[in-house]
Scaffold this motif. Structure first.
Motif, mmCIF file in Angstrom:
data_model
loop_
_atom_site.group_PDB
_atom_site.id
_atom_site.type_symbol
_atom_site.label_atom_id
_atom_site.label_comp_id
_atom_site.label_asym_id
_atom_site.label_seq_id
_atom_site.Cartn_x
_atom_site.Cartn_y
_atom_site.Cartn_z
ATOM 1 N N MET A 1 -22.774 -18.308 -31.726
ATOM 2 C CA MET A 1 -23.356 -17.132 -32.386
ATOM 3 C C MET A 1 -22.855 -17.008 -33.824
ATOM 4 O O MET A 1 -23.615 -16.647 -34.718
ATOM 5 N N ASP A 2 -21.571 -17.314 -34.044
ATOM 6 C CA ASP A 2 -21.052 -17.252 -35.412
ATOM 7 C C ASP A 2 -21.763 -18.259 -36.306
ATOM 8 O O ASP A 2 -22.081 -17.974 -37.459
ATOM 9 N N LEU B 1 -24.798 -19.366 -35.911
ATOM 10 C CA LEU B 1 -26.148 -18.842 -36.148
ATOM 11 C C LEU B 1 -26.104 -17.734 -37.210
ATOM 12 O O LEU B 1 -26.925 -17.696 -38.133
ATOM 13 N N TRP B 2 -25.120 -16.871 -37.086
ATOM 14 C CA TRP B 2 -24.953 -15.751 -38.029
ATOM 15 C C TRP B 2 -24.723 -16.272 -39.431
ATOM 16 O O TRP B 2 -25.310 -15.778 -40.398
ATOM 17 N N PHE C 1 -27.940 -17.453 -40.853
ATOM 18 C CA PHE C 1 -28.770 -16.329 -41.316
ATOM 19 C C PHE C 1 -28.307 -15.836 -42.676
ATOM 20 O O PHE C 1 -29.108 -15.426 -43.508
ATOM 21 N N ASN C 2 -26.980 -15.824 -42.887
ATOM 22 C CA ASN C 2 -26.411 -15.176 -44.067
ATOM 23 C C ASN C 2 -25.773 -16.178 -45.006
ATOM 24 O O ASN C 2 -24.725 -15.923 -45.580
ATOM 25 N N ARG D 1 -24.150 -15.321 -48.560
ATOM 26 C CA ARG D 1 -23.998 -13.880 -48.748
ATOM 27 C C ARG D 1 -22.595 -13.403 -48.426
ATOM 28 O O ARG D 1 -22.164 -12.372 -48.927
ATOM 29 N N GLN D 2 -21.900 -14.108 -47.558
ATOM 30 C CA GLN D 2 -20.620 -13.604 -47.083
ATOM 31 C C GLN D 2 -19.490 -13.998 -48.032
ATOM 32 O O GLN D 2 -19.625 -14.888 -48.855
ATOM 33 N N TRP D 3 -18.366 -13.300 -47.834
ATOM 34 C CA TRP D 3 -17.221 -13.529 -48.708
ATOM 35 C C TRP D 3 -16.744 -14.960 -48.623
ATOM 36 O O TRP D 3 -16.382 -15.574 -49.623
ATOM 37 N N ILE E 1 -18.348 -17.258 -51.089
ATOM 38 C CA ILE E 1 -18.092 -17.160 -52.532
ATOM 39 C C ILE E 1 -16.602 -17.143 -52.830
ATOM 40 O O ILE E 1 -16.198 -17.099 -53.992
ATOM 41 N N ARG E 2 -15.769 -17.180 -51.795
ATOM 42 C CA ARG E 2 -14.327 -17.047 -51.977
ATOM 43 C C ARG E 2 -13.789 -18.148 -52.890
ATOM 44 O O ARG E 2 -12.934 -17.879 -53.750
ATOM 45 N N LYS F 1 -14.815 -19.435 -55.420
ATOM 46 C CA LYS F 1 -14.958 -19.209 -56.860
ATOM 47 C C LYS F 1 -13.798 -18.408 -57.425
ATOM 48 O O LYS F 1 -13.526 -18.463 -58.621
ATOM 49 N N TYR F 2 -13.157 -17.594 -56.569
ATOM 50 C CA TYR F 2 -12.177 -16.645 -57.085
ATOM 51 C C TYR F 2 -10.751 -16.950 -56.680
ATOM 52 O O TYR F 2 -9.829 -16.382 -57.247
ATOM 53 N N VAL F 3 -10.576 -17.799 -55.686
ATOM 54 C CA VAL F 3 -9.216 -18.120 -55.261
ATOM 55 C C VAL F 3 -8.568 -19.004 -56.302
ATOM 56 O O VAL F 3 -9.145 -20.000 -56.756
ATOM 57 N N GLU G 1 -2.980 -22.050 -62.134
ATOM 58 C CA GLU G 1 -2.027 -21.077 -62.657
ATOM 59 C C GLU G 1 -1.086 -21.650 -63.709
ATOM 60 O O GLU G 1 -0.094 -21.019 -64.046
ATOM 61 N N TYR H 1 -23.990 -7.734 -46.055
ATOM 62 C CA TYR H 1 -24.043 -7.433 -47.479
ATOM 63 C C TYR H 1 -23.981 -8.740 -48.241
ATOM 64 O O TYR H 1 -23.401 -9.726 -47.784
ATOM 65 N N ASP H 2 -24.589 -8.734 -49.433
ATOM 66 C CA ASP H 2 -24.408 -9.864 -50.335
ATOM 67 C C ASP H 2 -23.110 -9.615 -51.091
ATOM 68 O O ASP H 2 -23.049 -8.752 -51.967
ATOM 69 N N HIS H 3 -22.066 -10.353 -50.724
ATOM 70 C CA HIS H 3 -20.750 -9.998 -51.253
ATOM 71 C C HIS H 3 -20.615 -10.262 -52.738
ATOM 72 O O HIS H 3 -19.798 -9.637 -53.408
ATOM 73 N N THR I 1 -9.963 -11.373 -53.991
ATOM 74 C CA THR I 1 -8.870 -12.023 -53.280
ATOM 75 C C THR I 1 -7.662 -11.095 -53.269
ATOM 76 O O THR I 1 -7.647 -10.080 -53.970
ATOM 77 N N LYS J 1 -23.230 -8.255 -36.482
ATOM 78 C CA LYS J 1 -22.957 -9.522 -35.801
ATOM 79 C C LYS J 1 -22.715 -9.263 -34.315
ATOM 80 O O LYS J 1 -23.282 -9.954 -33.456
#
Lengths: 66, 325
Positions: free
Chosen positions: A38-39, A41-42, A45-46, A49-51, A54-55, A57-59, A65, B96-98, B132, B279
């Motif tokens: 299910m995860d 599949l989810w 679907f998304n 969109r989820q963190w 896109i994580r 890009k920001y980590v 450093e 949501y579109d994060h 983060t 979910k």
């Protein structure tokens, strides 16, 4: 009882504690596989969109450093 | 009641005309016998019409009193209904579109936060949603908060931590009113849930300021015209203009883009659990569909002998026995 199901009966259902163990083990196994599927599949679907999508890009890694 | 007694009286008249006089029947209908003689077809029609008029009239009167919906305000005072927009994150299987949440937080911080608080959101909730851990810590440390009393009982200032809540622009509601011409900028934490129309309303409000109020609209001093705001006079002026903020991901910062992002962010702040909830909902739906199908199959399986059996009846006296030819 058909002859084919005899071994299933003997190994899984004959002794109660074995039967109980089979119930618990299969519940765990089902839960894990079902949640995984299910995860997946989810996430399909998304997509994007989820963190976690896109994580990266920001980590800041060690090299950034400097 | 009136109509029924009229009917009875016609029967009595008919009986009298036929010459069949039944004393007991006459006695039974004696209550209307006094009017029976005076009744003519015209009188009966009149009575029937009057009864109908009274019935219809009383129903109309009742509906007039209690039927129509009451509106305390005129349509202008209710505000224009917001347009329904096809929000992607409203769909039942979409999170949501994060990236948009991150942009929306930027808009909130740079634009909204100068007047509106977001008092129910601590910095820690942004971690893993828009920022983060390190970014959230840096943002928290930019603010000062009261520390615990030190040894002398003095309360000092300390840099913020992840567990601190977003700082409010004003110390209290009174200060906020004093700074805004008497109008209190509402806290935005739950604003999407707190307004009719939710996302659509806030988006329409933010993007719905006309260049100048329409002719004939009365705009009191210090207020701005917005047709979506109940009463149309809103203390908040238009704040979102093209290129107001510079998005770090390069998205063109048009007015509607910023409004859309900040609305999605405010929806997140009102319902941070939505991603998880949807979910889990999908998992529940899938598994209960499977269990329902299983239960239907079991029911049919168990009932199949009963549904397909055939009952035969053998008469005890004579008759052919089934099965014998």
């Amino acid at each position: 009882m058909p002859a084919a199901s005899r071994p299933i009966y003997n190994t899984l259902f004959r002794k109660n504690f074995v039967f109980l163990g089979v119930v618990f083990a299969s519940a765990f196994a089902f839960e894990m596989t079902y949640d995984n599927a299910m995860d997946k599949l989810w996430d399909r679907f998304n997509k994007g969109r989820q963190w976690k999508d896109i994580r990266a890009k920001y980590v800041k890694t060690e090299e950034d450093e400097e | 009641m009136l109509a029924r007694s009229c009917l009875r009286s016609t029967r009595a008249v008919g009986a009298a005309r036929n010459g069949v006089v039944n004393a007991t029947k006459r006695a039974a209908s004696s209550s209307s016998s006094s009017t029976a003689n005076a009744s003519s077809p015209f009188g009966l029609n009149l009575a029937g019409s009057a009864a109908t008029a009274v019935a219809v009239g009383s129903m109309t009167w009742y509906y007039h009193l209690y039927g129509p919906e009451l509106h305390a305000m005129t349509p202008a005072e209710e505000g224009l209904h917001p347009t329904k927009y096809p929000w992607e994150h409203i769909k039942w299987n979409k999170t949501y579109d994060h990236q948009a949440l991150r942009r929306g937080f930027q808009v909130y911080q740079e634009v909204c936060a100068s007047c509106h608080s977001l008092s129910r959101i601590p910095y820690r909730t942004l971690v893993g949603v828009t920022h983060t851990v390190d970014e959230a810590k840096v943002m928290a440390e930019e603010n000062e908060y009261d520390s615990d009393p030190n040894d002398e009982g003095e309360i000092e200032k300390r840099p913020g931590k992840l567990s601190d809540y977003l700082p409010a622009p004003y110390k209290n509601d009174e200060a906020a009113r004093a700074a805004n011409n008497g109008a209190l900028p509402p806290d935005l934490s739950l604003i999407v849930k707190a307004r009719h129309g939710g996302c659509d309303y806030i988006f329409s409000l933010l993007t719905g300021y006309p260049e100048e109020p329409p002719a004939g609209a009365a705009v009191p001093d210090g207020l701005n015209f917005n047709p979506y705001f109940p009463g149309t006079g809103i203390a908040m002026a238009r704040v979102l203009y093209n290129e107001l903020v510079e998005y770090e991901d390069g998205t063109p910062a048009s007015t509607s883009q910023m409004a859309k992002d900040v609305v999605e962010f405010l929806n997140w702040s009102a319902e941070p659990e939505m991603d998880q909830r949807k979910k889990m909902g999908m998992k529940v739906l899938v598994i209960s569909t499977a269990l329902f199908a299983l239960s239907v199959w079991v029911k049919r399986y168990k009932w199949s002998p009963i549904k397909t059996r055939k009952l035969t009846y053998t008469s005890p006296t004579g008759g052919r026995r089934p099965g014998r030819h």
